[in-house]
Scaffold this motif. Structure first.
Motif: not given
Length: 118
Positions: A13-18, A22-23, A31-32, A109-112
């Motif tokens: 559940a690491c929001a930053y790493c996900q 993803t980027v 794809t997304l 600091d990247v798109p959620a």
């Protein structure tokens, strides 16, 4: 590597790493929608990738353990024992970065990214 990072980030559940992976995964050709599916543990029609993601998710979620069934399924899909052993290294690196980002409360600091529960 990006699929493993996405899987581990989801288990932890690491929001930053996900978001960050993803980027990177999109740059690598996913794809997304595929990144969301990988995070859910259901990468779709690619049985080989699904087997790898399952092993990575188990290693991350079961304190280093992967079931014989998951390991055997990955081998049946063409992954070698050596490649699967390397998955442990990738999982360990991602656990470290996930845990550090939790500890540091790293700002995204990247798109959620879309949630995997929605």
């Amino acid at each position: 590597r990006e699929a493993i990072a996405l899987a581990v980030g989801a288990v932890d559940a690491c929001a930053y790493c996900q978001a960050a992976h993803t980027v990177s995964a999109k740059v690598a050709g996913f794809t997304l929608e595929e990144t969301v599916a990988i995070r859910r543990g259901t990468p779709g029609d690619d049985a080989k990738l699904e087997a790898l993601v399952q092993v990575a998710r188990e290693i991350a979620g079961e304190v280093g353990e992967a079931s014989d069934a998951s390991w055997d399924a990955a081998v049946a899909q063409g992954w070698t024992d050596t490649e699967l052993a390397e998955v442990f290294v990738h999982v360990a690196v991602n656990l470290y970065t996930n845990y550090f980002n939790h500890y540091a409360r790293t700002e995204i600091d990247v798109p959620a990214v879309p949630g995997i529960d929605s």
